[in-house]
Structure formats: C-alpha cells, structure tokens
Design a protein around this motif. Sequence first.
Motif, mmCIF file in Angstrom:
data_model
loop_
_atom_site.group_PDB
_atom_site.id
_atom_site.type_symbol
_atom_site.label_atom_id
_atom_site.label_comp_id
_atom_site.label_asym_id
_atom_site.label_seq_id
_atom_site.Cartn_x
_atom_site.Cartn_y
_atom_site.Cartn_z
ATOM 1 N N GLY A 64 0.838 -1.185 0.000
ATOM 2 C CA GLY A 64 0.000 0.000 0.000
ATOM 3 C C GLY A 64 0.871 1.231 0.000
ATOM 4 N N ALA A 65 0.252 2.384 0.163
ATOM 5 C CA ALA A 65 0.992 3.645 0.078
ATOM 6 C C ALA A 65 2.102 3.720 1.107
ATOM 7 C CB ALA A 65 0.025 4.819 0.261
ATOM 8 N N LEU A 66 1.847 3.279 2.331
ATOM 9 C CA LEU A 66 2.848 3.385 3.389
ATOM 10 C C LEU A 66 4.101 2.597 3.068
ATOM 11 C CD1 LEU A 66 3.831 4.288 6.123
ATOM 12 C CD2 LEU A 66 2.413 2.512 7.188
ATOM 13 N N ALA A 67 3.943 1.407 2.524
ATOM 14 C CA ALA A 67 5.090 0.541 2.250
ATOM 15 C C ALA A 67 5.820 0.897 0.972
ATOM 16 C CB ALA A 67 4.635 -0.923 2.186
ATOM 17 N N GLU A 68 5.145 1.552 0.041
ATOM 18 C CA GLU A 68 5.709 1.671 -1.297
ATOM 19 C C GLU A 68 5.941 3.084 -1.812
ATOM 20 O OE1 GLU A 68 4.589 -1.757 -4.006
ATOM 21 O OE2 GLU A 68 2.710 -1.428 -2.940
ATOM 22 N N LYS A 69 5.471 4.111 -1.071
ATOM 23 C CA LYS A 69 5.561 5.462 -1.619
ATOM 24 C C LYS A 69 6.331 6.403 -0.708
ATOM 25 C CE LYS A 69 1.525 5.224 -4.624
ATOM 26 N NZ LYS A 69 0.336 5.944 -5.130
ATOM 27 N N THR A 70 6.784 7.513 -1.295
ATOM 28 C CA THR A 70 7.424 8.567 -0.525
ATOM 29 C C THR A 70 6.368 9.315 0.280
ATOM 30 O OG1 THR A 70 7.145 10.212 -2.269
ATOM 31 C CG2 THR A 70 9.145 8.863 -2.357
ATOM 32 N N LEU A 71 6.834 10.225 1.148
ATOM 33 C CA LEU A 71 5.897 11.020 1.945
ATOM 34 C C LEU A 71 4.947 11.801 1.047
ATOM 35 C CD1 LEU A 71 4.948 12.144 4.681
ATOM 36 C CD2 LEU A 71 6.718 13.896 4.467
ATOM 37 N N ASP A 72 5.465 12.391 -0.017
ATOM 38 C CA ASP A 72 4.599 13.136 -0.931
ATOM 39 C C ASP A 72 3.548 12.227 -1.559
ATOM 40 O OD1 ASP A 72 5.881 15.514 -0.450
ATOM 41 O OD2 ASP A 72 7.121 15.447 -2.264
ATOM 42 N N GLY A 73 3.956 11.014 -1.936
ATOM 43 C CA GLY A 73 3.020 10.067 -2.520
ATOM 44 C C GLY A 73 1.967 9.614 -1.531
ATOM 45 N N ILE A 74 2.378 9.386 -0.281
ATOM 46 C CA ILE A 74 1.422 8.991 0.758
ATOM 47 C C ILE A 74 0.412 10.107 0.993
ATOM 48 C CG2 ILE A 74 1.169 8.442 3.206
ATOM 49 C CD1 ILE A 74 3.977 7.154 3.046
ATOM 50 N N ARG A 75 0.915 11.329 1.112
ATOM 51 C CA ARG A 75 0.013 12.456 1.340
ATOM 52 C C ARG A 75 -0.980 12.628 0.188
ATOM 53 N NH1 ARG A 75 4.339 16.791 4.019
ATOM 54 N NH2 ARG A 75 4.000 16.120 6.190
ATOM 55 N N ALA A 76 -0.515 12.439 -1.022
ATOM 56 C CA ALA A 76 -1.405 12.558 -2.179
ATOM 57 C C ALA A 76 -2.494 11.490 -2.131
ATOM 58 C CB ALA A 76 -0.600 12.450 -3.471
ATOM 59 N N ASP A 77 -2.125 10.261 -1.766
ATOM 60 C CA ASP A 77 -3.110 9.180 -1.707
ATOM 61 C C ASP A 77 -4.118 9.404 -0.581
ATOM 62 O OD1 ASP A 77 -1.827 8.043 -3.816
ATOM 63 O OD2 ASP A 77 -1.183 6.227 -2.778
ATOM 64 N N VAL A 78 -3.638 9.868 0.568
ATOM 65 C CA VAL A 78 -4.550 10.135 1.684
ATOM 66 C C VAL A 78 -5.479 11.299 1.331
ATOM 67 C CG1 VAL A 78 -4.718 10.898 4.089
ATOM 68 C CG2 VAL A 78 -3.011 9.185 3.437
ATOM 69 N N ALA A 79 -4.953 12.313 0.652
ATOM 70 C CA ALA A 79 -5.790 13.437 0.228
ATOM 71 C C ALA A 79 -6.902 12.960 -0.700
ATOM 72 C CB ALA A 79 -4.937 14.489 -0.470
ATOM 73 N N THR A 80 -6.573 12.088 -1.642
ATOM 74 C CA THR A 80 -7.583 11.530 -2.550
ATOM 75 C C THR A 80 -8.636 10.753 -1.774
ATOM 76 O OG1 THR A 80 -5.987 11.388 -4.362
ATOM 77 C CG2 THR A 80 -7.938 10.002 -4.517
ATOM 78 N N THR A 81 -8.195 10.008 -0.767
ATOM 79 C CA THR A 81 -9.132 9.249 0.070
ATOM 80 C C THR A 81 -10.084 10.180 0.804
ATOM 81 O OG1 THR A 81 -7.524 7.467 0.371
ATOM 82 C CG2 THR A 81 -9.294 7.623 1.992
ATOM 83 N N LEU A 82 -9.576 11.264 1.351
ATOM 84 C CA LEU A 82 -10.421 12.209 2.087
ATOM 85 C C LEU A 82 -11.419 12.904 1.163
ATOM 86 C CD1 LEU A 82 -7.821 13.834 4.528
ATOM 87 C CD2 LEU A 82 -9.399 11.930 4.955
ATOM 88 N N GLN A 83 -11.049 13.089 -0.092
ATOM 89 C CA GLN A 83 -11.964 13.715 -1.046
ATOM 90 C C GLN A 83 -13.206 12.862 -1.278
ATOM 91 O OE1 GLN A 83 -9.651 14.726 -4.587
ATOM 92 N NE2 GLN A 83 -8.040 15.566 -3.264
ATOM 93 N N GLN A 84 -13.077 11.558 -1.051
ATOM 94 C CA GLN A 84 -14.224 10.667 -1.205
ATOM 95 C C GLN A 84 -15.296 10.926 -0.150
ATOM 96 O OE1 GLN A 84 -12.558 6.711 -1.139
ATOM 97 N NE2 GLN A 84 -11.226 7.102 -2.898
ATOM 98 N N PHE A 85 -14.920 11.673 0.901
ATOM 99 C CA PHE A 85 -15.872 12.020 1.955
ATOM 100 C C PHE A 85 -16.474 13.410 1.734
ATOM 101 C CE2 PHE A 85 -13.428 8.612 3.711
ATOM 102 C CZ PHE A 85 -14.287 7.945 4.576
ATOM 103 N N GLY A 86 -16.202 13.985 0.554
ATOM 104 C CA GLY A 86 -16.815 15.249 0.202
ATOM 105 C C GLY A 86 -15.958 16.474 0.410
#
Length: 251
Positions: A64-86
């Motif tokens: 997943g993002a934690l194991a495979e991405k840089t901090l910037d990549g993790i933040r981008a993925d978490v931001a996309t996840t939060l957008q799913q909540f509106g």
Amino acid sequence: MANSKDVKCVIFDKDGTLVDFHKMWLPWAVDTVRLCEAATKMPVGSAVYKTLGVDPHLGKVSMGALAEKTLDGIRADVATTLQQFGFHSTHTEKIVKTCVPEASPGLAAPVCDLDILFRELKEMDIKIALCTADSRRATEEQMQILGIEHMLDDVVCGNDKGIIPKPSPHCAIQICKRLGVELDEAVMVGDTIADLKMGRVAGLRASVAVLSGVGTRETLSEYTDYYLDDASTLPSLIRDEIHQDFYNKRG
C-alpha cells in the motif's frame, strides 16, 4: 581479491529490510488516522488505513501507500481518500500537510544484527548503499541510532532533490554511477515490489526479496531472483549462489 565481475555493491531498502517495518510505522499510522479524524470530524479512519495498507486489528502492514511510496506520494493518496468524503482538494491538501507527519514515533528496531551483516559485506569488498522512500532527516536519525551510518557508502532518500522514486531505476543507476560500480555488479535487497522492480528494471545482477517486511513470496515473485527470510544470510547467498550462478550463465 575480488574477481572483475563479483558483486561489488549491495543496495538496501530500509524499512522492512533493515528496520522492522511494523514497529516503526504502525504507531505512525495510528497517529495519522487520529489526526485525520480530528481534522475532518468524520470517521475516515478505516478508509485511510486501507489506503495506507494497514490492518490495525492485526497490527500488520501490507502492500500500500505506506510501504511503497514517498511522503509526498502517501500524502497525495490520503488526500484523494479524504476527497471521497466530500472534502475539496484544496482542503485535503492542507489537512495532509499537518495530519500525515514526516517522522514516525515508532521504534527503529533492526531485523537482524546489522553490524555483523555490514562487516561481512565490507570484508568481501562490497560497498553498501541505502535507497529508501523515507525522508533524509528521519533516515539519518535512524542510522545513527542503529550505529551503522559510518558503514554506508551512499544514501538516497525519498525527499532528496531530483530523485525519481522506486520502482523507477533512476536511484539504482545513480548510486552505481557515484560508487563506480557497473550495474551487473550490484544487487538490490528489499521487501516490496517497488524495491525489487527497481533492481530488475535497472539491470542489476539480482533482486533479492527479504521476507522480514511487508512482502510475501507470492506478492514478490514477479521481480525476485532469490528469497531470504531476512538479510542476515545475504553474504552467504552472494558467495554461494549469486556469484556462482553468474559464472555458470557465462559458461
């Protein structure tokens, strides 16, 4: 004396390969979810854990993002996840800057005796490099805690200027160039697809999967040449199999 085409460099991943991934990053994941839920005032935790690849009930980190991405990549993925909540993208970008921290409060626990491992490699005239998605500040602090920073010949971190993160071959190629090592004289050791794919695409001698982190034989099989339970037996693998396999192929 080493032969001209013996292995002359090992490039290690850090978390899951040299450092216990779960002890280091599970506390960080818990903090990240707590901060995200406090900032959004919504039950986003399960979705954020899923994005990160963390099972909080089993206390286990998978791909997943934690194991495979840089901090910037993790933040981008978490931001996309939060957008799913509106939440709007502008809002989520601000949230992740404070709620997805750079450093982990976790323990930098070695997966094996790194001092013995590195000394064995040095006795074989093998240079040692580290290529991690983690930040430079955190990486340097952990290497000092582990007492191995003086044995590293090169270190590449996820927030270094100008890098192209794993699985791109960029970092492996640059490390070999700086250390004066041919690509087929270097070995990559890691616990994720990104680690091993970098070694394979770069044309390194071998990609060695360690099962001490988040990957399994099944998930890592596509880009793996050899498997180890952990990195402690790497010197014998190089002597007994990697060197011999190379010369057998040459005929």
